[in-house]
Design a protein around this motif. Sequence first.
Motif, PDB file in Angstrom:
ATOM      1  N   GLY A 217       0.347  -0.874  -0.142  1.00 23.78           N
ATOM      2  CA  GLY A 217      -0.090   0.135  -0.028  1.00 23.78           C
ATOM      3  C   GLY A 217       0.439   1.108  -0.400  1.00 23.78           C
ATOM      4  N   ARG A 218       1.929   1.198   0.086  1.00 19.21           N
ATOM      5  CA  ARG A 218       2.990   2.385   0.154  1.00 19.21           C
ATOM      6  C   ARG A 218       4.003   2.628  -0.197  1.00 19.21           C
ATOM      7  NH1 ARG A 218       6.082   2.056   5.642  1.00 19.21           N
ATOM      8  NH2 ARG A 218       7.377   3.426   5.177  1.00 19.21           N
ATOM      9  N   ILE A 219       4.003   1.146  -1.337  1.00 18.79           N
ATOM     10  CA  ILE A 219       5.254   1.368  -2.583  1.00 18.79           C
ATOM     11  C   ILE A 219       3.891   2.200  -3.639  1.00 18.79           C
ATOM     12  CG2 ILE A 219       5.871  -0.452  -4.573  1.00 18.79           C
ATOM     13  CD1 ILE A 219       6.437  -2.348  -1.828  1.00 18.79           C
ATOM     14  N   VAL A 220       2.916   1.188  -4.046  1.00 19.89           N
ATOM     15  CA  VAL A 220       1.977   2.252  -4.715  1.00 19.89           C
ATOM     16  C   VAL A 220       1.581   3.850  -4.530  1.00 19.89           C
ATOM     17  CG1 VAL A 220       0.521   0.002  -5.123  1.00 19.89           C
ATOM     18  CG2 VAL A 220       0.167   1.957  -3.880  1.00 19.89           C
ATOM     19  N   ALA A 221       2.337   4.232  -3.228  1.00 17.58           N
ATOM     20  CA  ALA A 221       2.128   6.064  -2.933  1.00 17.58           C
ATOM     21  C   ALA A 221       3.376   6.377  -3.446  1.00 17.58           C
ATOM     22  CB  ALA A 221       0.945   6.040  -1.802  1.00 17.58           C
ATOM     23  N   SER A 263       6.354   7.446 -18.905  1.00 14.67           N
ATOM     24  CA  SER A 263       6.355   8.371 -20.149  1.00 14.67           C
ATOM     25  C   SER A 263       5.244   8.302 -21.014  1.00 14.67           C
ATOM     26  CB  SER A 263       7.639   7.221 -21.027  1.00 14.67           C
ATOM     27  OG  SER A 263       8.178   5.905 -20.836  1.00 14.67           O
ATOM     28  N   ARG A 264       4.996   7.093 -21.050  1.00 12.84           N
ATOM     29  CA  ARG A 264       3.483   7.215 -22.266  1.00 12.84           C
ATOM     30  C   ARG A 264       2.317   7.414 -21.779  1.00 12.84           C
ATOM     31  NH1 ARG A 264       5.810   1.687 -21.085  1.00 12.84           N
ATOM     32  NH2 ARG A 264       4.088   0.971 -19.886  1.00 12.84           N
ATOM     33  N   SER A 265       1.628   8.175 -23.017  1.00 20.70           N
ATOM     34  CA  SER A 265      -0.232   8.385 -22.572  1.00 20.70           C
ATOM     35  C   SER A 265      -0.272   9.270 -21.833  1.00 20.70           C
ATOM     36  CB  SER A 265      -1.309   6.636 -22.607  1.00 20.70           C
ATOM     37  OG  SER A 265      -0.554   6.124 -21.334  1.00 20.70           O
ATOM     38  N   MET A 266      -1.638   9.271 -20.828  1.00 19.54           N
ATOM     39  CA  MET A 266      -1.875  10.216 -20.156  1.00 19.54           C
ATOM     40  C   MET A 266      -1.556  10.798 -19.529  1.00 19.54           C
ATOM     41  SD  MET A 266      -6.028   9.499 -20.233  1.00 19.54           S
ATOM     42  CE  MET A 266      -5.715   7.857 -19.393  1.00 19.54           C
ATOM     43  N   ASN A 267       0.438   9.228 -18.759  1.00 22.79           N
ATOM     44  CA  ASN A 267       0.831   9.211 -17.562  1.00 22.79           C
ATOM     45  C   ASN A 267       1.850   9.880 -17.781  1.00 22.79           C
ATOM     46  OD1 ASN A 267      -0.773   8.495 -15.176  1.00 22.79           O
ATOM     47  ND2 ASN A 267      -0.835   6.683 -16.130  1.00 22.79           N
ATOM     48  N   LYS A 268       2.412  10.464 -18.607  1.00 27.16           N
ATOM     49  CA  LYS A 268       3.648  11.011 -19.245  1.00 27.16           C
ATOM     50  C   LYS A 268       4.308  13.054 -18.141  1.00 27.16           C
ATOM     51  CE  LYS A 268       6.391  13.605 -23.074  1.00 27.16           C
ATOM     52  NZ  LYS A 268       7.184  12.301 -22.529  1.00 27.16           N
ATOM     53  N   ASP A 269       5.076  12.155 -17.465  1.00 22.72           N
ATOM     54  CA  ASP A 269       5.696  12.928 -16.513  1.00 22.72           C
ATOM     55  C   ASP A 269       4.476  13.113 -14.635  1.00 22.72           C
ATOM     56  OD1 ASP A 269       7.044  14.135 -18.000  1.00 22.72           O
ATOM     57  OD2 ASP A 269       5.454  15.452 -19.266  1.00 22.72           O
ATOM     58  N   SER A 270       3.811  11.607 -15.110  1.00 31.04           N
ATOM     59  CA  SER A 270       3.568  11.493 -13.590  1.00 31.04           C
ATOM     60  C   SER A 270       4.179  11.942 -12.563  1.00 31.04           C
ATOM     61  CB  SER A 270       2.578  10.163 -13.790  1.00 31.04           C
ATOM     62  OG  SER A 270       2.204  10.096 -12.638  1.00 31.04           O
ATOM     63  N   PRO A 271       3.419  12.193 -11.110  1.00 26.61           N
ATOM     64  CA  PRO A 271       3.803  12.467 -10.302  1.00 26.61           C
ATOM     65  C   PRO A 271       4.166  11.299  -9.359  1.00 26.61           C
ATOM     66  CG  PRO A 271       2.016  13.035 -10.030  1.00 26.61           C
ATOM     67  CD  PRO A 271       1.485  12.549 -11.435  1.00 26.61           C
ATOM     68  N   TRP A 272       3.295  10.024  -9.828  1.00 24.86           N
ATOM     69  CA  TRP A 272       3.797   8.496  -8.859  1.00 24.86           C
ATOM     70  C   TRP A 272       4.802   7.817  -9.433  1.00 24.86           C
ATOM     71  CZ3 TRP A 272       1.288   9.959  -4.680  1.00 24.86           C
ATOM     72  CH2 TRP A 272      -0.042  10.412  -5.063  1.00 24.86           C
ATOM     73  N   LEU A 273       5.535   6.993  -8.664  1.00 26.98           N
ATOM     74  CA  LEU A 273       6.438   6.080  -9.213  1.00 26.98           C
ATOM     75  C   LEU A 273       6.011   5.030 -10.002  1.00 26.98           C
ATOM     76  CD1 LEU A 273       9.432   5.503  -9.356  1.00 26.98           C
ATOM     77  CD2 LEU A 273       8.708   4.110  -7.747  1.00 26.98           C
ATOM     78  N   PHE A 274       5.075   5.310  -9.562  1.00 24.21           N
ATOM     79  CA  PHE A 274       3.702   3.654  -9.957  1.00 24.21           C
ATOM     80  C   PHE A 274       2.465   4.084 -10.866  1.00 24.21           C
ATOM     81  CE2 PHE A 274       7.075   2.097  -7.389  1.00 24.21           C
ATOM     82  CZ  PHE A 274       8.047   0.868  -8.012  1.00 24.21           C
ATOM     83  N   PRO A 275       2.552   4.879 -11.735  1.00 22.93           N
ATOM     84  CA  PRO A 275       1.222   5.631 -11.855  1.00 22.93           C
ATOM     85  C   PRO A 275      -0.003   4.239 -12.785  1.00 22.93           C
ATOM     86  CG  PRO A 275       2.470   5.812 -14.020  1.00 22.93           C
ATOM     87  CD  PRO A 275       3.791   5.185 -12.714  1.00 22.93           C
ATOM     88  N   SER A 276      -0.994   4.549 -12.342  1.00 21.07           N
ATOM     89  CA  SER A 276      -2.528   4.280 -12.858  1.00 21.07           C
ATOM     90  C   SER A 276      -2.543   4.426 -14.238  1.00 21.07           C
ATOM     91  CB  SER A 276      -3.306   3.786 -12.506  1.00 21.07           C
ATOM     92  OG  SER A 276      -4.513   3.347 -13.016  1.00 21.07           O
ATOM     93  N   THR A 277      -2.825   3.272 -14.807  1.00 26.73           N
ATOM     94  CA  THR A 277      -3.618   3.830 -16.460  1.00 26.73           C
ATOM     95  C   THR A 277      -4.616   4.735 -16.543  1.00 26.73           C
ATOM     96  OG1 THR A 277      -5.282   1.455 -16.155  1.00 26.73           O
ATOM     97  CG2 THR A 277      -3.236   1.158 -17.635  1.00 26.73           C
ATOM     98  N   LYS A 278      -5.153   5.311 -15.068  1.00 22.47           N
ATOM     99  CA  LYS A 278      -6.046   5.970 -14.786  1.00 22.47           C
ATOM    100  C   LYS A 278      -5.745   7.441 -15.250  1.00 22.47           C
ATOM    101  CE  LYS A 278      -9.447   2.996 -13.735  1.00 22.47           C
ATOM    102  NZ  LYS A 278      -9.745   2.514 -11.987  1.00 22.47           N
ATOM    103  N   SER A 279      -6.188   8.758 -15.385  1.00 25.42           N
ATOM    104  CA  SER A 279      -5.533  10.101 -15.164  1.00 25.42           C
ATOM    105  C   SER A 279      -4.803  10.540 -14.132  1.00 25.42           C
ATOM    106  CB  SER A 279      -6.324  10.892 -16.034  1.00 25.42           C
ATOM    107  OG  SER A 279      -6.310  10.675 -17.568  1.00 25.42           O
ATOM    108  N   GLY A 280      -3.899  10.680 -13.502  1.00 19.91           N
ATOM    109  CA  GLY A 280      -3.802  11.043 -12.604  1.00 19.91           C
ATOM    110  C   GLY A 280      -3.161  10.410 -10.911  1.00 19.91           C
ATOM    111  N   GLN A 281      -3.468   8.999 -11.580  1.00 16.21           N
ATOM    112  CA  GLN A 281      -3.745   8.122  -9.899  1.00 16.21           C
ATOM    113  C   GLN A 281      -2.812   7.415 -10.806  1.00 16.21           C
ATOM    114  OE1 GLN A 281      -7.091   5.916  -9.063  1.00 16.21           O
ATOM    115  NE2 GLN A 281      -8.628   7.238 -10.766  1.00 16.21           N
TER     116      GLN A 281
END
Length: 350
Positions: A217-221, A263-281
């Motif tokens: 739970g902490r790794i994903v965040a 580096s891909r699609s909607m999560n380009k430059d995401s603030p998360w180390l492990f971004p979701s396929t959902k925007s901003g998560q």
Amino acid sequence: MRLPAAQHLLGMLGDRSLKLDHAAFDALPPSPAVEHLREMLTHHHILPDRGDIHLARFLPWLDIKLSKFQDRPHIHQPLEQFGRWHHLRRLRADPAPKNMDYATRTAKQEITEAGKFLAWLDEEQHTKVDDLKQEQIDLYWSEGPSTRKHVRAFLQQRKLTGRNRPLTARARTAESSPMVTAQERLDAIRLVIESKNVIPGTRLAAVIFLLYGTPIGRIVALPADSIRSTLDGMTISLGSQPAPVPELLIPLVNEHLNNGARSRSMNKDSPWLFPSTKSGQHISANTLWNRLKIFSIQPLATRNATLFDLTKELDAATLGALLGYSTQIMAAHAARSGNIMGHYPVLKLE
């Protein structure tokens, strides 16, 4: 968004039968397509921000859960007290829980199990919760699946509010703490590093779990900037002090940062180390854990072994600062390892 469900939703937006507001989306039957479209529109500021997405999803979930007992007020009332006055108040507290994904999932599980317990009392014991007896708690506790342990939070909350004060909600305790061997843990680390056919993000998350014992739970965040490169090497911020990243793992980290999901699609430059396929998560804990199953990692036994090994090399206070655990938790693992104080660990694969 090419699936029939997604095309139907886009058509409803096009002919204006679906309004551009959250109330209209809430009225739709819940589905992944509905939430995906809603999050895309929110990410691009077409819909207003609802705040924390996990809390926003929890509210309609709770309404639906409570509605199932609307015709049984002796179940609905105590369950609503537990869901709204206990859990929802905690989720809305200031400061908010550090990991809202974990907090809402825990709340859902405890509310669900409380509902099952109240229904069991009603249907099999012909008893209302205000007339609950200790022997009924003991009976429920002694039979059935292990998930019944989550009823304890509901029973404790009723004690704290002055209801059923004499009753005891005893938790099931494990006779021993499972633990893999040091060699099994080392073999798992090697397997992860050498599994070139697995995407870098999954391998990196597995290594963080195996090396530092960080809960899923902490790794994903973890934010992307928790990884830092300095003249002295690479570090990862899991607690109040940055922890060293072994040199052998630096190529894997860089591969994930430069060519991974960020580096891909909607999560380009995401603030998360492990971004979701959902925007901003960020990715959900369940999704990540399902991905890690490819390595056959035993979660509790591996975490215990990791902390057991690390407490042999470092004192509890410093280790807690590096890994983000409390000193008390680290001291308990250190006592189990028989080495309360140690020296600074050099994380390496030999």
